[in-house]
Scaffold this motif. Sequence first.
Motif, PDB file in Angstrom:
ATOM      1  N   ARG A 207       0.540  -1.186   0.067  1.00  0.00           N
ATOM      2  CA  ARG A 207      -0.029   0.107  -0.311  1.00  0.00           C
ATOM      3  C   ARG A 207       1.092   1.134  -0.220  1.00  0.00           C
ATOM      4  O   ARG A 207       0.159   1.874  -0.723  1.00  0.00           O
ATOM      5  N   GLU A 208       2.014   1.270   0.012  1.00  0.00           N
ATOM      6  CA  GLU A 208       3.078   2.545   0.930  1.00  0.00           C
ATOM      7  C   GLU A 208       3.904   2.248  -0.701  1.00  0.00           C
ATOM      8  O   GLU A 208       3.722   3.387  -1.313  1.00  0.00           O
ATOM      9  N   LEU A 209       3.225   1.767  -0.626  1.00  0.00           N
ATOM     10  CA  LEU A 209       4.317   1.873  -2.790  1.00  0.00           C
ATOM     11  C   LEU A 209       3.539   2.279  -3.744  1.00  0.00           C
ATOM     12  O   LEU A 209       3.325   2.419  -4.709  1.00  0.00           O
ATOM     13  N   GLY A 210       1.562   1.815  -3.571  1.00  0.00           N
ATOM     14  CA  GLY A 210       0.973   2.751  -4.601  1.00  0.00           C
ATOM     15  C   GLY A 210      -0.453   2.246  -4.841  1.00  0.00           C
ATOM     16  O   GLY A 210      -0.792   2.357  -5.200  1.00  0.00           O
ATOM     17  N   ALA A 211      -0.368   0.673  -4.034  1.00  0.00           N
ATOM     18  CA  ALA A 211      -1.326  -0.065  -4.226  1.00  0.00           C
ATOM     19  C   ALA A 211      -3.008   0.415  -4.029  1.00  0.00           C
ATOM     20  O   ALA A 211      -2.446   0.855  -2.288  1.00  0.00           O
ATOM     21  N   HIS A 212      -3.620   0.433  -4.516  1.00  0.00           N
ATOM     22  CA  HIS A 212      -5.122   0.882  -3.980  1.00  0.00           C
ATOM     23  C   HIS A 212      -5.591  -0.091  -3.010  1.00  0.00           C
ATOM     24  O   HIS A 212      -6.761  -0.552  -2.131  1.00  0.00           O
ATOM     25  N   HIS A 213      -5.672  -1.550  -3.304  1.00  0.00           N
ATOM     26  CA  HIS A 213      -6.244  -2.577  -2.332  1.00  0.00           C
ATOM     27  C   HIS A 213      -5.289  -4.294  -3.015  1.00  0.00           C
ATOM     28  O   HIS A 213      -3.529  -3.765  -3.732  1.00  0.00           O
ATOM     29  N   TYR A 214      -5.468  -5.227  -1.632  1.00  0.00           N
ATOM     30  CA  TYR A 214      -4.209  -6.277  -1.496  1.00  0.00           C
ATOM     31  C   TYR A 214      -4.736  -7.497  -1.595  1.00  0.00           C
ATOM     32  O   TYR A 214      -6.278  -7.225  -1.181  1.00  0.00           O
ATOM     33  N   ILE A 215      -4.435  -8.377  -2.284  1.00  0.00           N
ATOM     34  CA  ILE A 215      -5.314  -9.747  -2.666  1.00  0.00           C
ATOM     35  C   ILE A 215      -4.244 -10.129  -2.034  1.00  0.00           C
ATOM     36  O   ILE A 215      -3.385 -10.375  -2.136  1.00  0.00           O
ATOM     37  N   ALA A 216      -4.681 -11.475  -0.370  1.00  0.00           N
ATOM     38  CA  ALA A 216      -3.633 -12.563  -0.554  1.00  0.00           C
ATOM     39  C   ALA A 216      -4.311 -13.717  -0.748  1.00  0.00           C
ATOM     40  O   ALA A 216      -5.475 -14.323  -0.531  1.00  0.00           O
ATOM     41  N   SER A 217      -3.542 -14.071  -2.429  1.00  0.00           N
ATOM     42  CA  SER A 217      -4.265 -15.156  -3.202  1.00  0.00           C
ATOM     43  C   SER A 217      -4.290 -16.603  -2.609  1.00  0.00           C
ATOM     44  O   SER A 217      -4.876 -17.307  -2.944  1.00  0.00           O
ATOM     45  N   GLY A 218      -3.695 -16.566  -0.783  1.00  0.00           N
ATOM     46  CA  GLY A 218      -3.352 -18.073  -0.242  1.00  0.00           C
ATOM     47  C   GLY A 218      -5.514 -17.845   0.443  1.00  0.00           C
ATOM     48  O   GLY A 218      -5.527 -19.345   0.346  1.00  0.00           O
ATOM     49  N   GLU A 219      -5.837 -17.213   0.436  1.00  0.00           N
ATOM     50  CA  GLU A 219      -7.063 -17.060   1.360  1.00  0.00           C
ATOM     51  C   GLU A 219      -8.021 -17.025   0.778  1.00  0.00           C
ATOM     52  O   GLU A 219      -8.388 -17.270  -0.606  1.00  0.00           O
ATOM     53  N   THR A 220      -8.420 -17.930   1.295  1.00  0.00           N
ATOM     54  CA  THR A 220      -9.962 -18.520   0.580  1.00  0.00           C
ATOM     55  C   THR A 220     -11.443 -17.401   0.102  1.00  0.00           C
ATOM     56  O   THR A 220     -11.509 -16.438   0.788  1.00  0.00           O
ATOM     57  N   GLY A 221     -11.758 -17.859  -1.493  1.00  0.00           N
ATOM     58  CA  GLY A 221     -12.626 -16.851  -1.794  1.00  0.00           C
ATOM     59  C   GLY A 221     -11.591 -15.311  -2.770  1.00  0.00           C
ATOM     60  O   GLY A 221     -12.520 -14.855  -2.784  1.00  0.00           O
ATOM     61  N   ALA A 222     -10.354 -15.354  -2.496  1.00  0.00           N
ATOM     62  CA  ALA A 222      -9.573 -14.183  -2.349  1.00  0.00           C
ATOM     63  C   ALA A 222      -9.676 -13.707  -4.430  1.00  0.00           C
ATOM     64  O   ALA A 222      -9.770 -12.542  -4.260  1.00  0.00           O
ATOM     65  N   LEU A 223      -9.795 -14.334  -5.002  1.00  0.00           N
ATOM     66  CA  LEU A 223      -9.549 -14.263  -6.630  1.00  0.00           C
ATOM     67  C   LEU A 223     -11.006 -14.042  -7.003  1.00  0.00           C
ATOM     68  O   LEU A 223     -11.965 -13.279  -7.546  1.00  0.00           O
ATOM     69  N   GLU A 224     -12.300 -15.078  -6.284  1.00  0.00           N
ATOM     70  CA  GLU A 224     -13.744 -14.918  -6.475  1.00  0.00           C
ATOM     71  C   GLU A 224     -14.056 -13.603  -5.751  1.00  0.00           C
ATOM     72  O   GLU A 224     -14.720 -13.336  -6.857  1.00  0.00           O
ATOM     73  N   SER A 225     -13.300 -13.029  -5.629  1.00  0.00           N
ATOM     74  CA  SER A 225     -13.787 -11.507  -5.109  1.00  0.00           C
ATOM     75  C   SER A 225     -13.580 -10.363  -5.886  1.00  0.00           C
ATOM     76  O   SER A 225     -13.376  -9.284  -5.671  1.00  0.00           O
TER      77      SER A 225
END
Length: 337
Positions: A207-225
């Motif tokens: 987020r400090e580098l500039g990402a507006h959003h962050y996804i942890a791909s290992g979490e259930t449902g992460a990509l579906e979100s």
Amino acid sequence: MTIAHGFAAHKASGKWESFDFELPPLGSSDVEIAVESCGICHSDMSMLDNAWGFTQYPFVGGHEVIGRVAATGDAVPGLMIGDLVGLGWYCRSCMHCDQCIGGNHNLCFAVQGTITHQAGGFADRVRCHWGWATKIPNGLDPSKCGPLLCGGVTVFNPLLQNNILPTAKVAVIGIGGLGHMAIMFAKAWGCEVTAISRSRSKESEARELGAHHYIASGETGALESVASKFDLIINTTDAPLPWDAYMATLAPKGKLHTVGAAAKVEAAVFPMITGQKSLSSSPLGSIATTRIMLEFAARHQINPVTEVYPMTEINDAFEKLRNGSPRYRLVLSRSLL
Ligand SMILES: NC(=O)c1ccc[n+]([C@@H]2O[C@H](COP(=O)([O-])OP(=O)(O)OC[C@H]3O[C@@H](n4cnc5c(N)ncnc54)[C@H](OP(=O)(O)O)[C@@H]3O)[C@@H](O)[C@H]2O)c1
Ligand SMILES: [Zn+2]
Ligand SMILES: [Zn+2]
């Protein structure tokens, strides 16, 4: 005769050892660079390990060079002894084929690599054709900007090649050397940026580098979100990914652009047809793109986040890249020697 002093590995995955080697006579179009620093790219480790099957030993890696022009051939225009320059993955191209004439030197069939066709920048001297030695613009910190020459241009190029608009939603998979620079470039480009990492450990930094959003791909449902969201995904990992799941995160006409050297990409075609989605890839960037990227980085103060080691501690640095989690690019410095 010029003797270069560097570090070479003598076998696959071997330790780096001090290594002196003779440089060939300086070609009339070549420059010799006195190396000040050199970043360590994942590709240096893949080459060290002979992961791609064409490493020649003794192997001198290093292709994110910052240094000063130390010698010029007699047909070198535009560069003077002492100029501060950078050198990336490519060191020579034919300069007369359709691709070179068209400004796509990185797509030249005769293109040569800094660590695949000669000894690279883990040394005090490295050579290249003048065209591939890019002047470092004012405003960039020479001690930090080496990683822009490979990792930086590799993730900047997809924004140009794909005509990405500032209104686009861009995701970056893998927050390592390339990935952290991709976040900064996409943010400065004006895009909405989503960082996708395996865990939450890099969230605050991303987020400090500039990402507006962050996804942890290992979490259930992460990509579906994030279904049907992204106009461009820049994948910087070399891992086998759940390609169909990532394809489902693309908006119609979206592109899944892989710069990470994954062995294979496999995706179902029907969702690509119906959504007019595409898979793509690219190598580094052209000479022109490298210049544009450096100017853009200077204007927007895109400085790679680095951990600096003296070049003599090259084995410790590679151990960190292999088993640690560098934040985010390791750089070997000769001025710390
Ligand atoms: N196309 C080109 O021209 C070009 C140019 C330069 C480099 N490359 C290639 O680009 C790739 C990245 O290089 P780099 O220097 O950025 O490497 P790096 O610093 O090691 O970063 C790679 C990132 O990939 C993620 N990752 C690692 N293992 C993974 C796994 N098993 N599954 C999913 N993600 C994983 C990690 O991010 P998280 O911890 O955030 O998940 C890691 O930080 C390499 O394959 C390199 O050879 C290609
Ligand atoms: Zn590289
Ligand atoms: Zn050519």
